[in-house]
Structure formats: structure tokens, C-alpha cells
Design a protein around this motif. Structure first.
Motif, PDB file in Angstrom:
ATOM      1  N   PHE A  59      -8.872  -0.862  -3.263  1.00  8.53           N
ATOM      2  CA  PHE A  59      -8.369  -1.482  -2.039  1.00  8.53           C
ATOM      3  C   PHE A  59      -9.339  -2.495  -1.434  1.00  8.53           C
ATOM      4  O   PHE A  59      -8.905  -3.506  -0.881  1.00  8.53           O
ATOM      5  CB  PHE A  59      -8.026  -0.403  -1.009  1.00  8.53           C
ATOM      6  CG  PHE A  59      -6.652   0.175  -1.181  1.00  8.53           C
ATOM      7  CD1 PHE A  59      -5.605  -0.217  -0.371  1.00  8.53           C
ATOM      8  CD2 PHE A  59      -6.392   1.101  -2.186  1.00  8.53           C
ATOM      9  CE1 PHE A  59      -4.331   0.299  -0.537  1.00  8.53           C
ATOM     10  CE2 PHE A  59      -5.122   1.634  -2.368  1.00  8.53           C
ATOM     11  CZ  PHE A  59      -4.086   1.224  -1.541  1.00  8.53           C
ATOM     12  N   SER A  82      -0.903   4.310  -2.265  1.00 11.13           N
ATOM     13  CA  SER A  82      -2.051   4.802  -1.509  1.00 11.13           C
ATOM     14  C   SER A  82      -2.305   6.290  -1.678  1.00 11.13           C
ATOM     15  O   SER A  82      -3.218   6.838  -1.060  1.00 11.13           O
ATOM     16  CB  SER A  82      -1.884   4.469  -0.020  1.00 11.13           C
ATOM     17  OG  SER A  82      -0.728   5.078   0.490  1.00 11.13           O
ATOM     18  N   GLU A 120       0.794  -1.228   0.000  1.00  5.14           N
ATOM     19  CA  GLU A 120       0.000   0.000   0.000  1.00  5.14           C
ATOM     20  C   GLU A 120       0.826   1.278   0.000  1.00  5.14           C
ATOM     21  O   GLU A 120       0.399   2.289  -0.572  1.00  5.14           O
ATOM     22  CB  GLU A 120      -0.973   0.014   1.185  1.00  5.14           C
ATOM     23  CG  GLU A 120      -0.344   0.066   2.561  1.00  5.14           C
ATOM     24  CD  GLU A 120       0.004  -1.285   3.135  1.00  5.14           C
ATOM     25  OE1 GLU A 120       0.462  -1.326   4.286  1.00  5.14           O
ATOM     26  OE2 GLU A 120      -0.174  -2.308   2.426  1.00  5.14           O
TER      27      GLU A 120
END
Length: 652
Positions: free
Chosen positions: A121, A52, A48
Motif C-alpha cells: 500500500f 485490504s 482498497e
């Protein structure tokens, strides 16, 4: 509706004032870990911290493009191809579980997940229109406002991107289809073609035997060659069909951990908790995709055979939150949104979507009663346990707690809930409360260890999120002026526990008409002084129409953005949505990132197997500082089991 909002506002403000007073006199010992993230040096799936935010994502895509092609991206076309390749390696065609966006149930109205970060996600699966609606958000962030669009063709929704420079000159539309894994170059391989250009010479241009070198190694019908007949028609365009809310952030409170499983089945390998269509591929329940590049990224370029067919090539993963609040030392208040002598109310929020073990193995049993394992409360107390998914406006009372209480049906398909115990904190001190929330998550976004030794990078921003939305019931309780279904609406949101807000995110779903008027200007403004003065969050947003268009359009669109809020904003923030064309706002949402006043250490654990043994674990505790690294020895053939984040020794 407007009268109801006006009369209800004093009650809401009074409740908010009472909460602020409560928290002002509570001990300010709140800590936990805000926004912990991990990145590894895995060449394809680093985790991530590599994706992200859009800035991180574009840097990762550029690095991957250079790894595959031997040169960094230097043009619009290169950057678009880099984004397309990355999407193909991390997101698959499939039917995701819906959200109850309108408060009418999972099957009521347009319940497609059009929010970018949730799709990426939490799901990692979406049908053609879903993935491309979400993906236009990324492409617009990469290339500029209005530089991508979703296009309806024959039995399919594709995506086009507006490229400039070189052979594209001042700009041309080009097909960039993630769902069918297809781009089409002109006969000389100079540039990518638009759908309108492709359909005029369809038979020749979709033939893989026609000048195959023109594709430069990029897939043409990489998942199945028969898919390409869809480009025979050019039917409808969707402008701004998706939006971005806040990037994913996790807030772990003292006594809480988050373990992410790379494969279905959880710890025993037999507990299947998911949120999507149950395909039952090779007897394993839940979402999957048999034709995809995920988990075989090295085949993506210069591999004429395509992805092939492999049942279960991509499957869902899980994110399991386990929370044991300590009612003795006051640390439980890190997750409390309301407390009195008769109740303690906890909040839960996640970038992942709460899942369920359905009552039967039919395709869509997740929507039916009888779901299990999504939210389980363990402990012993005579206090009534209640759950709310509309930020405390309504409650589901589930009786007292005598061992194990499964309330999955109340929260499944959501990303936030409130959990109420009908007793004072002192009366819960010996109740041994444990709250277990099981979400579905995209394992292609989990950090993987590489073979023969891997470097892990850890970071934590110290931030958390509070959200008014995305559902209409969640947002409606925050309306302070106007109403949904009108051309003007204002929401109000405050950071919890008197913390300081750092950034504001807002989005609106607009009935923008067919065809959309490019002259209409949409505004999103915010106020930190209860509406006395306003500042721009999104200014003069327009639907940009350019180039060749079909005769039909989606009658809706999204307007969204984010902004840094002034320092020391701990009170309410108002967000106003308006436009000069009288277009109605069907729904709207607002999210605040806020800073935790302190941060504990974070415990990071990996579990995997390799050719050196069937089971390995490594663990390290990180201080709440800047980027930190950790070297983990591994063998060859690494197979990931899980990765866990938890509040470290100082917070245990």
C-alpha cells in the motif's frame, strides 16, 4: 538494558495512569470516521476494499483469474497463478525508500521493508528480494504455512511456491517469480517447474521458441528475456523472510480529510513528494518503472511481446492528510494522546509512508537534510511545536509557529508521529492550526472509475490502530519484561483514549540461525490481566523445510500472527515472544485495532477527466452503516486525478 527497563517501568505506568485519568474525565464525544474504504467496479483496479484483507484479496484474485482465463481457480496451481498475475499488475520492480527500523538511520543495517501491507500500500515498488520476501506472506496465507520461500539465484532473488494435487502429487516446489514476471512449465505443459529443475535444462526451458504452447499464455521472461539466465544457479533459501502486520486502516478525525493523487505532482502538478529512488524518468522526479504490466493489464496473458519499455509506465502516488483540529468544541480530543495545562499532544498514524521533496535531484537525496513538504504545520501561536517519532521518548523542538513550519526531516520515512503544542487547548482556539502530512502511496491500489458509468461501494468498520513499532525505538518504550537481543521479550500496549480493543497483531524478527532448526517452536502469547494469565496468539510456530534445498540459508526469519481480543478490553495488553531454542529476538512489534465509540458520516469525492470533458467531480456523503453503493456517470477514456475521503457534514 533489562535494569533500565525495570527502573523505567514505574514512570511509564504512572504516565499511562495519568493519561487514563485524563481521558476518563474528558467528554466522550469522540467520533470521526474509522477505517473508511472504497471499491469500484473497475475490472482491473477497483481499490482498497477489494484487497485490504487476505480474504478480500483472494476473492478479487479469483474473480480476475476467471475474467482472464474463462474459468475460476480450482487447484493450488490456479490459485498461485491468480496471485502471481495480480501481483504483476499492482507491484513493480524498483528501489523503495527505507525505514529507520533500528534507530540507526536509513542506511544502518537491514532496513528493507519486509512487512507485507506496507510494501503493497505505501510503496508498490521493491527490488527482487524485497517484493518476494513480502509476497511469501500472502502465498503462505493462501496455501498454508511454509508453502513459499525466497531463493537466491545468480544476481537475483526469486520465489518458489510448494504446490500439491494433480501433477504435483504430494507436493513439489515451483518457480513463481513476480520480479521477472516468469513461470516455467515443463515441456508438455503439465506443471510448473522448480528452479532446481529449470537450471538442469536451462537453455531449452527458457527459450520462448521451445514449445511456446506449453506456457498456456503465461509470461516467460515477460519483462525482459535476458533476465532468465539468473536461474542457472541455486544458491540460498530464505524461510519466512517477511511478515504481516495489521491490514491498512485510516482514522479520519473531525476536521480531517485524506486526498489520494493518482499521479505525481499533487494539486499543482509540480510538487513532487516521494519516498524511494529518484529515477527522474522523462524529467519527473521519484520512483517509477518502465517495464511493468501496471496500467496495461490486458497485455499480461497471451501477449508474446511482453510488457515493452515505456518510461514512467508505473509511478508513485500520494496520500495527503489535511487536519484542522477544533479546540472550541472538544472534538480535537479524537486525536490527542496526552493533554495538560501546558501541552496538547496529537498522534498520527497511516498505512502510507511519510514522504519528502528532497533538497536536490540526486538518486537518494531523500535521506539527506533539507527535505520538504512531508509534514507542514500552519497557524499562529507562540507555543513551542515539537515532534516525536518514538512515541514520546524523545522530541525535536522546532520553535513557535508563525505562519508555516516545515518539519519534514523529523518524520520522513515513518508511518507515525506525535505532534506537541506547548500550550493549553484554550490558548490554541484562535491559532488556526492546520496539519498537512504528505505520504507516498501505491496508486494501483486506489479505486478507479470505469468508462461509461461506474458503481462505487463504501464501507467503514469504525476501527482505528495504535502501534508499538515497527521501529526499535517505537517498540522499546513498550518493553515491560526481557529485552531485544534475547530469547524472550514482552511488550505492553493500550488502546488510546480508553477505547475498546478489538484485535491484536504481533510480529518478531528472529535470529533463527543458518541453517534454521525445524524442531524449534516459537510462541507469541498475550495477556489482558497484566501477565497473570496468558493466551496463545501464535502456537508452536516452526520453520518448515521440505524438498530440495541449497546449502546456504538466510540466518533470520519472522514469526507473526493476529487474534481477536476479549470484549471490553480497554486496558493494557501484554504480548510475550519466546521460543524453546534460545533464538534471539532482534526486534518485535505489536498493534491494536480498537473501536471508535461513535462514527460520523463520511464524505467521498472523485475527480477525473474523460471524453465528455476535461474535469469532472462527484461527491456523496455516506452514513456509518453497512456496505453502500453509489452510481457515478462517466464517459469514455476515464483518467483519474484524485479521490478524497473526509468527515461528512455532521463532523465538519
Amino acid at each position: 538494558m533489562l535494569l533500565h527497563a525495570n527502573f523505567d517501568r514505574p514512570r511509564r505506568l504512572a504516565a499511562a495512569c495519568g493519561l487514563l485519568l485524563l481521558m476518563a474525565f474528558a467528554p466522550r464525544s469522540h467520533a470521526g470516521v474509522g477505517d473508511p474504504q472504497i471499491r469500484t467496479d473497475h475490472p482491473w483496479y477497483p481499490g482498497e476494499l477489494a484487497c485490504s484483507t487476505f480474504e478480500q484479496l483472494f476473492a478479487t484474485q479469483a474473480k480476475l483469474f476467471e475474467h482472464v482465463t474463462g474459468q475460476p481457480p480450482g487447484s493450488d496451481e490456479d490459485r498461485a497463478l491468480a496471485a502471481w498475475m495480480w501481483r504483476n499488475l499492482h507491484y513493480a520492480h524498483g528501489e523503495e525508500g527505507r525505514e529507520d527500523l533500528w534507530g540507526d538511520g536509513f542506511r544502518g543495517g537491514d532496513t528493507t521493508t519486509r512487512e507485507y501491507w506496507t510494501g503493497l500500500f505505501a510503496h508498490g515498488f521493491g527490488l527482487c528480494g524485497t517484493t518476494h520476501a513480502q509476497w511469501t506472506v500472502e502465498l503462505n496465507a493462501l496455501l498454508g504455512h511454509g508453502r513459499s520461500r525466497t531463493v537466491g539465484v545468480a544476481g537475483h532473488n526469486a520465489c518458489e511456491v510448494f504446490l500439491t494435487g494433480g501433477p504435483y502429487a504430494d507436493g513439489r516446489w515451483a518457480l513463481l517469480d513476480h520480479d521477472l514476471s516468469t513461470v516455467v512449465f515443463d515441456p508438455d505443459g503439465n506443471r510448473m517447474l522448480s528452479i532446481d529443475e529449470i537450471r538442469s535444462d536451462l537453455k531449452r526451458l527458457i527459450d520462448p521458441e521451445f514449445r511456446p504452447e506449453r506456457q498456456r499464455g503465461w509470461p516467460l521472461g515477460g519483462l525482459h528475456p535476458a533476465d532468465l539466465q539468473s536461474y542457472s544457479e541455486f544458491r540460498v533459501v530464505e524461510h519466512l523472510p517477511g511478515y504481516a502486520g495489521p491490514p491498512p486502516k485510516v482514522h479520519l478525525r473531525r476536521g480531517e480529510s485524506l486526498r489520494r493523487y493518482f499521479r505525481p505532482g499533487l494539486n499543482d502538478g509540480q510538487t513532487f513528494v516521494f519516498w524511494g529512488r529518484n529515477y527522474r524518468a522523462e524529467g519527473i522526479p521519484g520512483p517509477e518503472r518502465s517495464r511493468t504490466w501496471i496500467n496495461q493489464p490486458e497485455r499480461f496473458r497471451s501477449f508474446p511481446e511482453g510488457s515493452g519499455y515505456h518510461p514512467g509506465q508505473a509511478r508513485f502516488g500520494n496520500a495527503v492528510y489535511r487536519y484542522r483540529p477544533d479546540f472550541r468544541d472538544g472534538s480535537y480530543r479524537e486525536g490527542v494522546v496526552r493533554e495538560s495545562a501546558g501541552e496538547v499532544v496529537f498522534e498520527f498514524q497511516s498505512p502510507y509512508i511519510i514522504a519528502a521533496t528532497p533538497a536536490d535531484d540526486s538518486d537518494w537525496a531523500i535521506y539527506e537534510p533539507g527535505g520538504r513538504n512531508g509534514l507542514v504545520v500552519n497557524g499562529h501561536t507562540a507555543a513551542t511545536v515539537s515532534v516525536s517519532v518514538d512515541r514520546g521518548q524523545s522530541w525535536h523542538d522546532r520553535g513557535s509557529l508563525d505562519g508555516r513550519l516545515d518539519v519534514t526531516d523529523d518524520v520522513k520515512g515513518h508511518r507515525q508521529y506525535w505532534l506537541r503544542f506547548g500550550a493549553a487547548a484554550k490558548d490554541l482556539a484562535d491559532a488556526q492550526i492546520e496539519v498537512v502530512t504528505v505520504c507516498q502511496a501505491n496508486p494501483a491500489l486506489f479505486p478507479r472509475l470505469r468508462d461509461e458509468g461506474s458503481t462505487v461501494t463504501f464501507s467503514a468498520s469504525g476501527e482505528a490502530l495504535v502501534s508499538a513499532g515497527p521501529t526499535v525505538p517505537q517498540a522499546r518504550s513498550h518493553i515491560v519484561d526481557g529485552e531485544f537481543g534475547s530469547p524472550r521479550v514482552t511488550l505492553q500496549i493500550s488502546p488510546p483514549r480508553n477505547h475498546d480493543a478489538t484485535r491484536l497483531y504481533a510480529a518478531a524478527h528472529v535470529a533463527s540461525s543458518n541453517p534454521p532448526d525445524p524442531a524449534i517452536r516459537y510462541q507469541i502469547e498475550f495477556s489482558v490481566d497484566e501477565g497473570r494469565t496468558w493466551r496463545p496468539l501464535v502456537r508452536d510456530w516452526q520453520i518448515v523445510r521440505r524438498g530440495v534445498e541449497p546449502s546456504d540459508f538466510w540466518s533470520q526469519s519472522f514469526c507473526y500472527g493476529d487474534v481477536v481480543v476479549p470484549e471490553e478490553t480497554s486496558g493494557p495488553v501484554q504480548v510475550r515472544f519466546r521460543n524453546d531454542g534460545g533464538k534471539r529476538y532482534l526486534r518485535a512489534e505489536a498493534h491494536l485495532a480498537y473501536a471508535l465509540p461513535g462514527t460520523d458520516q463520511c464524505r467521498v469525492s472523485f475527480a477525473w477527466s474523460d471524453d465528455q470533458g476535461a474535469s469532472h467531480r462527484a461527491e456523496r456523503t455516506f452514513a456509518p452503516d453497512s456496505l453502500q453503493t453509489w452510481r457515478i456517470p462517466t464517459g469514455g477514456g476515464v483518467e483519474m486525478r484524485w479521490v478524497e475521503l473526509g468527515v461528512g457534514p455532521d463532523g465538519e
